[in-house]
Design a protein around this motif. Structure first.
Motif, PDB file in Angstrom:
ATOM      1  N   SER A  92       0.833  -1.198   0.000  1.00 47.84           N
ATOM      2  CA  SER A  92       0.000   0.000   0.000  1.00 47.84           C
ATOM      3  C   SER A  92       0.871   1.252   0.000  1.00 47.84           C
ATOM      4  O   SER A  92       2.065   1.205   0.334  1.00 47.84           O
ATOM      5  N   GLU A  93       0.259   2.342  -0.368  1.00 49.34           N
ATOM      6  CA  GLU A  93       0.940   3.637  -0.325  1.00 49.34           C
ATOM      7  C   GLU A  93       1.408   3.925   1.105  1.00 49.34           C
ATOM      8  O   GLU A  93       2.518   4.428   1.315  1.00 49.34           O
ATOM      9  N   GLU A  94       0.599   3.578   2.074  1.00 49.41           N
ATOM     10  CA  GLU A  94       0.928   3.813   3.486  1.00 49.41           C
ATOM     11  C   GLU A  94       2.176   3.017   3.901  1.00 49.41           C
ATOM     12  O   GLU A  94       3.080   3.553   4.540  1.00 49.41           O
ATOM     13  N   ASN A  95       2.225   1.743   3.532  1.00 53.02           N
ATOM     14  CA  ASN A  95       3.394   0.928   3.865  1.00 53.02           C
ATOM     15  C   ASN A  95       4.631   1.404   3.118  1.00 53.02           C
ATOM     16  O   ASN A  95       5.736   1.406   3.669  1.00 53.02           O
ATOM     17  N   LYS A  97       5.258   4.494   2.209  1.00 53.51           N
ATOM     18  CA  LYS A  97       5.710   5.720   2.879  1.00 53.51           C
ATOM     19  C   LYS A  97       6.419   5.393   4.187  1.00 53.51           C
ATOM     20  O   LYS A  97       7.401   6.044   4.555  1.00 53.51           O
ATOM     21  N   SER A  98       5.922   4.392   4.884  1.00 60.54           N
ATOM     22  CA  SER A  98       6.550   3.970   6.136  1.00 60.54           C
ATOM     23  C   SER A  98       7.966   3.459   5.887  1.00 60.54           C
ATOM     24  O   SER A  98       8.907   3.836   6.596  1.00 60.54           O
TER      25      SER A  98
END
Length: 120
Positions: A92-95, A97-98
């Protein structure tokens, strides 16, 4: 129990977290990536903390700095693989970015440690 010098380094602790997070992120990758991106990302992530640890055991500062360079390179290799994984929609985009934030923090610390060894 004896604590080795690398275990006291904040950058090593962050690199361990990066490896654990990478293993967790890649659990959801397609099965056919088991010997592709999953394997590559996991090896890259483990290489970061491993080279930091190995580098601290070297006798000369030049050798220590060399292993920090390898650790730095492995971190960027992982970032490249995360970019590919994002493009393939495996993470995901969130992962993504993390991972990117973790990589930024770790590379900054590795670079500072490398410079410390080169200028000592």
């Amino acid at each position: 129990m004896h604590i080795y010098s690398f275990e006291k380094l904040e950058v090593w602790k962050e690199a361990i977290k990066l490896a654990v997070n990478t293993y967790n992120y890649t659990k959801s990758f397609p099965k056919e990536e088991e010997f592709g991106l999953i394997s590559q990302m996991r090896r890259s992530s483990v290489s970061v903390s491993s080279n930091i640890a190995e580098g601290t055991a070297r006798l000369t500062n030049k050798d220590k700095a060399h292993f920090m360079t390898i650790a730095y390179s492995s971190t960027l290799e992982l970032l490249n693989q995360a970019i590919i994984s994002k493009e393939l929609q495996f993470i995901s985009e969130e992962n993504y970015k993390s991972i990117r934030l973790e990589v930024e923090s770790i590379t900054n610390k590795i670079n500072a440690l490398r410079n410390h060894f080169l200028n000592a």
